[in-house]
Design a protein around this motif. Structure first.
Motif, PDB file in Angstrom:
ATOM      1  N   TYR A   7      -0.906  11.142  15.092  1.00  0.00           N
ATOM      2  CA  TYR A   7       0.046  10.732  14.060  1.00  0.00           C
ATOM      3  C   TYR A   7      -0.588  11.031  12.704  1.00  0.00           C
ATOM      4  CZ  TYR A   7       2.829   8.129  10.819  1.00  0.00           C
ATOM      5  OH  TYR A   7       3.593   7.798   9.716  1.00  0.00           O
TER       6      TYR A   7
ATOM      7  N   LEU B  87     -11.118   5.572   3.130  1.00  0.00           N
ATOM      8  CA  LEU B  87     -11.350   4.302   2.430  1.00  0.00           C
ATOM      9  C   LEU B  87     -12.123   3.333   3.322  1.00  0.00           C
ATOM     10  CD1 LEU B  87      -7.769   3.804   0.922  1.00  0.00           C
ATOM     11  CD2 LEU B  87      -9.826   4.556  -0.297  1.00  0.00           C
TER      12      LEU B  87
ATOM     13  N   ASP C  34      -0.251  11.086   8.653  1.00  0.00           N
ATOM     14  CA  ASP C  34       0.500  10.525   7.519  1.00  0.00           C
ATOM     15  C   ASP C  34      -0.321  10.742   6.242  1.00  0.00           C
ATOM     16  OD1 ASP C  34       2.295   9.136   5.975  1.00  0.00           O
ATOM     17  OD2 ASP C  34       1.662   7.143   6.652  1.00  0.00           O
ATOM     18  N   PRO C  35      -0.341  11.978   5.738  1.00  0.00           N
ATOM     19  CA  PRO C  35      -1.230  12.279   4.604  1.00  0.00           C
ATOM     20  C   PRO C  35      -0.644  11.839   3.261  1.00  0.00           C
ATOM     21  CG  PRO C  35       0.009  14.226   5.222  1.00  0.00           C
ATOM     22  CD  PRO C  35       0.451  13.128   6.169  1.00  0.00           C
ATOM     23  N   PRO C  36      -1.488  11.801   2.204  1.00  0.00           N
ATOM     24  CA  PRO C  36      -0.941  11.628   0.863  1.00  0.00           C
ATOM     25  C   PRO C  36       0.018  12.795   0.619  1.00  0.00           C
ATOM     26  CG  PRO C  36      -3.357  11.603   0.837  1.00  0.00           C
ATOM     27  CD  PRO C  36      -2.942  12.018   2.197  1.00  0.00           C
TER      28      PRO C  36
ATOM     29  N   SER D 218      -8.982  13.397  -1.521  1.00  0.00           N
ATOM     30  CA  SER D 218      -8.294  14.024  -0.400  1.00  0.00           C
ATOM     31  C   SER D 218      -7.764  15.397  -0.775  1.00  0.00           C
ATOM     32  CB  SER D 218      -7.130  13.137   0.031  1.00  0.00           C
ATOM     33  OG  SER D 218      -6.396  13.798   1.035  1.00  0.00           O
TER      34      SER D 218
ATOM     35  N   VAL E 233      -3.358   0.685   8.705  1.00  0.00           N
ATOM     36  CA  VAL E 233      -3.419   0.696  10.178  1.00  0.00           C
ATOM     37  C   VAL E 233      -2.128   0.190  10.828  1.00  0.00           C
ATOM     38  CG1 VAL E 233      -5.114   0.473  12.049  1.00  0.00           C
ATOM     39  CG2 VAL E 233      -5.785  -0.198   9.780  1.00  0.00           C
ATOM     40  N   SER E 234      -1.024   0.214  10.109  1.00  0.00           N
ATOM     41  CA  SER E 234       0.202  -0.354  10.691  1.00  0.00           C
ATOM     42  C   SER E 234       0.665   0.441  11.918  1.00  0.00           C
ATOM     43  CB  SER E 234       1.314  -0.458   9.646  1.00  0.00           C
ATOM     44  OG  SER E 234       1.457   0.748   8.969  1.00  0.00           O
TER      45      SER E 234
ATOM     46  N   PHE F  79      -4.402   9.317  12.270  1.00  0.00           N
ATOM     47  CA  PHE F  79      -5.306  10.253  11.596  1.00  0.00           C
ATOM     48  C   PHE F  79      -5.603   9.884  10.135  1.00  0.00           C
ATOM     49  CE2 PHE F  79      -6.343  14.646  10.139  1.00  0.00           C
ATOM     50  CZ  PHE F  79      -7.144  15.072  11.184  1.00  0.00           C
TER      51      PHE F  79
ATOM     52  N   PHE G 180       0.877  -1.175   0.000  1.00  0.00           N
ATOM     53  CA  PHE G 180       0.000   0.000   0.000  1.00  0.00           C
ATOM     54  C   PHE G 180       0.910   1.220   0.000  1.00  0.00           C
ATOM     55  CE2 PHE G 180      -2.636   3.129   2.402  1.00  0.00           C
ATOM     56  CZ  PHE G 180      -3.810   3.056   1.664  1.00  0.00           C
ATOM     57  N   ILE G 181       0.629   2.164  -0.884  1.00  0.00           N
ATOM     58  CA  ILE G 181       1.506   3.335  -0.981  1.00  0.00           C
ATOM     59  C   ILE G 181       1.577   4.022   0.385  1.00  0.00           C
ATOM     60  CG2 ILE G 181       1.888   5.567  -2.101  1.00  0.00           C
ATOM     61  CD1 ILE G 181       0.061   4.538  -4.388  1.00  0.00           C
ATOM     62  N   GLY G 182       2.781   4.170   0.896  1.00  0.00           N
ATOM     63  CA  GLY G 182       2.951   4.887   2.168  1.00  0.00           C
ATOM     64  C   GLY G 182       2.768   4.016   3.395  1.00  0.00           C
ATOM     65  N   ASN G 183       2.630   2.691   3.215  1.00  0.00           N
ATOM     66  CA  ASN G 183       2.500   1.799   4.370  1.00  0.00           C
ATOM     67  C   ASN G 183       3.731   1.982   5.285  1.00  0.00           C
ATOM     68  OD1 ASN G 183       2.299  -0.293   6.187  1.00  0.00           O
ATOM     69  ND2 ASN G 183       1.822  -1.857   4.672  1.00  0.00           N
ATOM     70  N   LYS G 184       3.499   2.235   6.564  1.00  0.00           N
ATOM     71  CA  LYS G 184       4.601   2.531   7.480  1.00  0.00           C
ATOM     72  C   LYS G 184       5.044   1.317   8.294  1.00  0.00           C
ATOM     73  CE  LYS G 184       5.035   6.826   6.311  1.00  0.00           C
ATOM     74  NZ  LYS G 184       4.153   6.748   5.145  1.00  0.00           N
TER      75      LYS G 184
ATOM     76  N   SER H 298     -10.956  12.765   8.123  1.00  0.00           N
ATOM     77  CA  SER H 298     -10.411  12.910   9.481  1.00  0.00           C
ATOM     78  C   SER H 298     -10.466  14.344   9.991  1.00  0.00           C
ATOM     79  CB  SER H 298      -8.976  12.409   9.522  1.00  0.00           C
ATOM     80  OG  SER H 298      -8.942  11.094   9.059  1.00  0.00           O
ATOM     81  N   LEU H 299     -10.444  15.298   9.059  1.00  0.00           N
ATOM     82  CA  LEU H 299     -10.482  16.694   9.513  1.00  0.00           C
ATOM     83  C   LEU H 299     -11.815  17.014  10.185  1.00  0.00           C
ATOM     84  CD1 LEU H 299      -8.289  16.811   6.958  1.00  0.00           C
ATOM     85  CD2 LEU H 299      -8.282  19.168   7.778  1.00  0.00           C
TER      86      LEU H 299
HETATM   87  C1  SAM Z   1       0.114   7.750   3.285  1.00  0.00           C
HETATM   88  S1  SAM Z   1      -1.386   6.887   3.465  1.00  0.00           S
HETATM   89  C2  SAM Z   1      -1.341   6.383   5.129  1.00  0.00           C
HETATM   90  C3  SAM Z   1      -0.541   5.144   5.286  1.00  0.00           C
HETATM   91  C4  SAM Z   1      -0.649   4.524   6.665  1.00  0.00           C
HETATM   92  N1  SAM Z   1       0.044   5.273   7.667  1.00  0.00           N
HETATM   93  C5  SAM Z   1      -0.130   3.098   6.630  1.00  0.00           C
HETATM   94  O1  SAM Z   1       0.844   2.795   7.341  1.00  0.00           O
HETATM   95  O2  SAM Z   1      -0.678   2.294   5.876  1.00  0.00           O
HETATM   96  C6  SAM Z   1      -2.569   8.161   3.479  1.00  0.00           C
HETATM   97  C7  SAM Z   1      -3.988   7.709   3.804  1.00  0.00           C
HETATM   98  O3  SAM Z   1      -4.760   8.892   4.060  1.00  0.00           O
HETATM   99  C8  SAM Z   1      -6.087   8.657   3.631  1.00  0.00           C
HETATM  100  N2  SAM Z   1      -6.718   9.987   3.521  1.00  0.00           N
HETATM  101  C9  SAM Z   1      -6.374  11.009   2.706  1.00  0.00           C
HETATM  102  N3  SAM Z   1      -7.094  12.110   2.990  1.00  0.00           N
HETATM  103  C10 SAM Z   1      -7.914  11.789   4.012  1.00  0.00           C
HETATM  104  C11 SAM Z   1      -8.888  12.505   4.771  1.00  0.00           C
HETATM  105  N4  SAM Z   1      -9.159  13.763   4.509  1.00  0.00           N
HETATM  106  N5  SAM Z   1      -9.523  11.867   5.769  1.00  0.00           N
HETATM  107  C12 SAM Z   1      -9.262  10.552   6.035  1.00  0.00           C
HETATM  108  N6  SAM Z   1      -8.342   9.835   5.355  1.00  0.00           N
HETATM  109  C13 SAM Z   1      -7.680  10.430   4.356  1.00  0.00           C
HETATM  110  C14 SAM Z   1      -5.912   7.869   2.352  1.00  0.00           C
HETATM  111  O4  SAM Z   1      -7.085   7.169   2.020  1.00  0.00           O
HETATM  112  C15 SAM Z   1      -4.736   6.961   2.709  1.00  0.00           C
HETATM  113  O5  SAM Z   1      -5.196   5.738   3.219  1.00  0.00           O
END
Ligand code: SAM
Length: 349
Positions: free
Chosen positions: A228, A55, A230-232, A270, A36-37, A31, A3-7, A215-216
């Protein structure tokens, strides 16, 4: 999960830097939770965790790993199944997974929309899954829904089984990384017979909470010691890149469009994928977050510049900055590696 950005591989380092910056606490809001890692890691450490994502498939994972606090015993379902595992040490969850793996395939939404046999009337048939695996995924998804409708599984068990399915599907998908499109040629992975994989669920003492929201919109209602974030970080929206997982999780018979069979994602865009909007969102989070610390992950190739982030954060307190370099393959220069950094900003309010 890929998953892109999975931590998953970074969360220990994030934790180490948090300690170095003297960030402690008992509760964390994941956030933008994705896979959910991060939330899972802190729940295992005994923190109370809140999590949220736009999502729905992420919400299913959150419900299973974060909100659910018990190991499922399937006390209503198992006596009805009349199925004995060959493994003497199988847990109730293992037994149910084993049973689901024995189901014969069924033609359903996945078969009719994401496999070559089911889409042969289209000009270009879709090859996300082999026809056999598409039917297996349908059979499992329909069975989970049927058990829930019949009251044979409770809400926690329902989301745990959905999480098992969501975590298993990518291993059999004919894609290169994301679900935005399928590959023309079959990846050998996608031709292996579909089989559900086990997942680990965690017991917990605290009332954790999962949200499927922007989330906002939760800034005024959720408070935690640490947020925490972790936005796109670029213009690539997540929903179109994971639309197949979203459809399997929802199983809501959506109208699909185009060669790739994309569902409508207009409600899941987003603001962080647009530079100006991202700047405003970050300011809103910094101003309104009810917490003592904010930990922000970002990428050196992101829309926002690191100096801009530090300057915005510094207005609210002390900021520590960490640079975690890593190599990745560049998409445009085939085999060459690009050096990029994962940034971590820690704000103590
Ligand atoms: C970089 S990824 C997070 C990765 C996560 N930390 C992990 O380890 O898998 C960004 C996530 O933010 C979500 N996202 C983007 N904008 C959002 C918003 N306004 N509210 C809730 N989720 C949002 C996306 O759907 C995506 O799953």
């Amino acid at each position: 999960m890929r998953f892109i950005g999975n931590k998953e591989s970074l969360v220990e380092i994030i934790d180490r830097f948090m300690k170095k910056s003297n960030i402690g606490g008992k509760s964390l809001f994941d956030f933008f939770s994705g896979t959910v890692s991060v939330g899972r890691f802190f729940k295992r450490k005994g923190w109370t965790v809140f999590s949220s994502d736009l999502l729905y498939f992420s919400y299913c994972l959150q419900k299973a790993y974060i909100e659910n606090n018990s190991i499922p015993n399937f006390e209503k379902l198992l006596p009805r199944l009349n199925y004995k595992s060959l493994d003497l040490f199988a847990s109730p969850l293992d037994t149910v997974i084993e049973y689901l793996n024995t189901l014969p395939g069924k033609k359903g939404f996945v078969f009719f929309n994401f496999t070559p046999e089911g889409t042969q009337s289209l000009q270009i048939s879709r090859k996300y899954f082999s026809s056999e695996n598409g039917k297996k995924i349908d059979a499992v998804r329909m069975q989970i829904e049927e058990w829930r409708t019949e009251g044979l599984i409770d809400e926690n068990e329902y989301f745990i089984l959905l999480a098992v399915l969501i975590e298993s599907v990518p291993f059999y998908a004919n894609i290169s990384g994301v679900f935005a499109a399928f590959q023309k040629k079959w990846d050998p992975r996608a031709l292996k017979p579909f089989c559900l994989r086990k997942i680990e669920v965690y017991e917990g003492k605290y009332q954790n909470k999962a949200y499927h929201k922007d989330s906002l919109s939760l800034l005024s209602s959720v408070s935690a010691d640490v947020f925490y974030i972790d936005p796109p970080y670029n213009e690539r929206q997540y929903a179109p890149n994971y639309h197949v997982l979203e459809t399997i999780a929802k199983y809501d018979n959506p109208v699909l469009k185009g060669v790739t069979g994309m569902r409508d994602y207009s409600g899941q865009k987003s603001d962080f994928c647009n530079k100006e909007k991202a700047q405003k969102c970050l300011e809103k989070i910094l101003t309104e977050a009810q917490c003592s610390s904010i930990v922000l992950s970002y990428n050196s190739e992101g829309l926002l510049h690191k100096d801009e982030i530090i300057s915005k954060m510094s207005f609210f307190g002390n900021v520590d900055f960490y640079d975690i370099p890593y190599s990745r393959f560049c998409s445009n220069i085939n085999t060459k590696k690009c050096n990029v950094s994962e940034y971590l900003f820690i704000l103590k309010k």
